[in-house]
Design a protein around this motif. Structure first.
Motif, PDB file in Angstrom:
ATOM      1  N   VAL A 107       0.876  -1.179   0.000  1.00 59.67           N
ATOM      2  CA  VAL A 107       0.000   0.000   0.000  1.00 59.67           C
ATOM      3  C   VAL A 107       0.910   1.225   0.000  1.00 59.67           C
ATOM      4  O   VAL A 107       1.635   1.458   0.963  1.00 59.67           O
ATOM      5  N   PRO A 108       0.878   2.038  -1.082  1.00 63.42           N
ATOM      6  CA  PRO A 108       1.866   3.111  -1.236  1.00 63.42           C
ATOM      7  C   PRO A 108       1.743   4.250  -0.226  1.00 63.42           C
ATOM      8  O   PRO A 108       2.739   4.896   0.077  1.00 63.42           O
ATOM      9  N   PHE A 109       0.571   4.481   0.339  1.00 63.01           N
ATOM     10  CA  PHE A 109       0.424   5.645   1.212  1.00 63.01           C
ATOM     11  C   PHE A 109       0.681   5.336   2.684  1.00 63.01           C
ATOM     12  O   PHE A 109       0.558   6.213   3.522  1.00 63.01           O
ATOM     13  N   LEU A 110       1.082   4.115   3.029  1.00 63.90           N
ATOM     14  CA  LEU A 110       1.403   3.783   4.407  1.00 63.90           C
ATOM     15  C   LEU A 110       2.899   3.960   4.661  1.00 63.90           C
ATOM     16  O   LEU A 110       3.728   3.727   3.780  1.00 63.90           O
ATOM     17  N   SER A 111       3.203   4.340   5.889  1.00 61.10           N
ATOM     18  CA  SER A 111       4.618   4.462   6.263  1.00 61.10           C
ATOM     19  C   SER A 111       5.208   3.061   6.418  1.00 61.10           C
ATOM     20  O   SER A 111       4.487   2.069   6.496  1.00 61.10           O
ATOM     21  N   GLU A 112       6.519   2.981   6.476  1.00 58.70           N
ATOM     22  CA  GLU A 112       7.200   1.693   6.607  1.00 58.70           C
ATOM     23  C   GLU A 112       6.797   0.989   7.901  1.00 58.70           C
ATOM     24  O   GLU A 112       6.623  -0.220   7.924  1.00 58.70           O
ATOM     25  N   ASN A 113       6.670   1.728   9.007  1.00 60.05           N
ATOM     26  CA  ASN A 113       6.277   1.123  10.284  1.00 60.05           C
ATOM     27  C   ASN A 113       4.874   0.536  10.201  1.00 60.05           C
ATOM     28  O   ASN A 113       4.610  -0.557  10.708  1.00 60.05           O
ATOM     29  N   LYS A 114       3.944   1.248   9.559  1.00 59.44           N
ATOM     30  CA  LYS A 114       2.577   0.755   9.407  1.00 59.44           C
ATOM     31  C   LYS A 114       2.553  -0.480   8.515  1.00 59.44           C
ATOM     32  O   LYS A 114       1.797  -1.429   8.765  1.00 59.44           O
ATOM     33  N   LYS A 115       3.377  -0.491   7.457  1.00 55.20           N
ATOM     34  CA  LYS A 115       3.450  -1.649   6.571  1.00 55.20           C
ATOM     35  C   LYS A 115       3.952  -2.878   7.328  1.00 55.20           C
ATOM     36  O   LYS A 115       3.405  -3.972   7.196  1.00 55.20           O
ATOM     37  N   LYS A 116       5.001  -2.691   8.146  1.00 52.33           N
ATOM     38  CA  LYS A 116       5.551  -3.802   8.920  1.00 52.33           C
ATOM     39  C   LYS A 116       4.533  -4.302   9.939  1.00 52.33           C
ATOM     40  O   LYS A 116       4.372  -5.504  10.147  1.00 52.33           O
ATOM     41  N   GLU A 117       3.829  -3.379  10.581  1.00 50.52           N
ATOM     42  CA  GLU A 117       2.818  -3.745  11.575  1.00 50.52           C
ATOM     43  C   GLU A 117       1.669  -4.521  10.918  1.00 50.52           C
ATOM     44  O   GLU A 117       1.219  -5.545  11.432  1.00 50.52           O
ATOM     45  N   LEU A 118       1.215  -4.052   9.768  1.00 52.38           N
ATOM     46  CA  LEU A 118       0.136  -4.716   9.048  1.00 52.38           C
ATOM     47  C   LEU A 118       0.574  -6.093   8.539  1.00 52.38           C
ATOM     48  O   LEU A 118      -0.170  -7.065   8.624  1.00 52.38           O
ATOM     49  N   THR A 119       1.786  -6.176   8.041  1.00 56.16           N
ATOM     50  CA  THR A 119       2.315  -7.459   7.590  1.00 56.16           C
ATOM     51  C   THR A 119       2.395  -8.447   8.741  1.00 56.16           C
ATOM     52  O   THR A 119       2.035  -9.621   8.595  1.00 56.16           O
ATOM     53  N   LYS A 120       2.847  -7.999   9.902  1.00 52.34           N
ATOM     54  CA  LYS A 120       2.933  -8.860  11.087  1.00 52.34           C
ATOM     55  C   LYS A 120       1.548  -9.347  11.493  1.00 52.34           C
ATOM     56  O   LYS A 120       1.355 -10.516  11.823  1.00 52.34           O
ATOM     57  N   LYS A 121       0.551  -8.471  11.444  1.00 52.40           N
ATOM     58  CA  LYS A 121      -0.810  -8.873  11.799  1.00 52.40           C
ATOM     59  C   LYS A 121      -1.351  -9.919  10.829  1.00 52.40           C
ATOM     60  O   LYS A 121      -2.022 -10.868  11.239  1.00 52.40           O
ATOM     61  N   ILE A 122      -1.056  -9.761   9.548  1.00 51.72           N
ATOM     62  CA  ILE A 122      -1.507 -10.725   8.546  1.00 51.72           C
ATOM     63  C   ILE A 122      -0.865 -12.081   8.793  1.00 51.72           C
ATOM     64  O   ILE A 122      -1.526 -13.118   8.774  1.00 51.72           O
ATOM     65  N   ILE A 123       0.427 -12.084   9.040  1.00 47.23           N
ATOM     66  CA  ILE A 123       1.143 -13.341   9.287  1.00 47.23           C
ATOM     67  C   ILE A 123       0.652 -13.992  10.572  1.00 47.23           C
ATOM     68  O   ILE A 123       0.435 -15.211  10.630  1.00 47.23           O
ATOM     69  N   ASP A 124       0.426 -13.211  11.627  1.00 50.31           N
ATOM     70  CA  ASP A 124      -0.090 -13.753  12.890  1.00 50.31           C
ATOM     71  C   ASP A 124      -1.475 -14.358  12.708  1.00 50.31           C
ATOM     72  O   ASP A 124      -1.779 -15.425  13.251  1.00 50.31           O
TER      73      ASP A 124
END
Length: 106
Positions: free
Chosen positions: A12-29
């Protein structure tokens, strides 16, 4: 059609790197939790089916009686083939698996 996999990063291009990492972690969890739940359901289903196969029912009694009759005929006629056929008729695998599941459950 190929199965979808969990993305390594969220695109998602409009998210910051921290938000991307947090969202990715939630998806994997969430995916790992789903896999664990699905695995537990399969284990419970196998235990239930093995327990049903180990139950003493009229079907079990009839198959065992038929196997005993065939074995008696095979022994009386000195026929190894008929005796082995009686082993194929007998439903002993259900109780054996039930015993194993009951006493090896840790």
């Amino acid at each position: 059609m190929a199965a979808a996999s969990v993305p390594s990063t969220v695109g998602v291009p409009f998210l910051s790197e921290n938000k991307k990492k947090e969202l990715t972690k939630k998806i994997i969890d969430a995916r790992n939790e789903w896999l664990q739940t699905a695995s537990n359901i399969r284990v419970e289903q196998v235990a239930e089916e093995v327990g049903a196969g180990a139950a003493f029912t009229i079907d079990y009694l009839m198959f065992t009686s038929c196997a005993a009759c065939v074995a008696a005929i095979g022994l009386a006629s000195d026929s190894a083939t008929t005796t082995i056929a009686s082993m194929l008729i007998s439903p002993v695998m259900g109780p054996v698996m039930g015993f194993y599941l009951r006493y090896n459950d840790s």
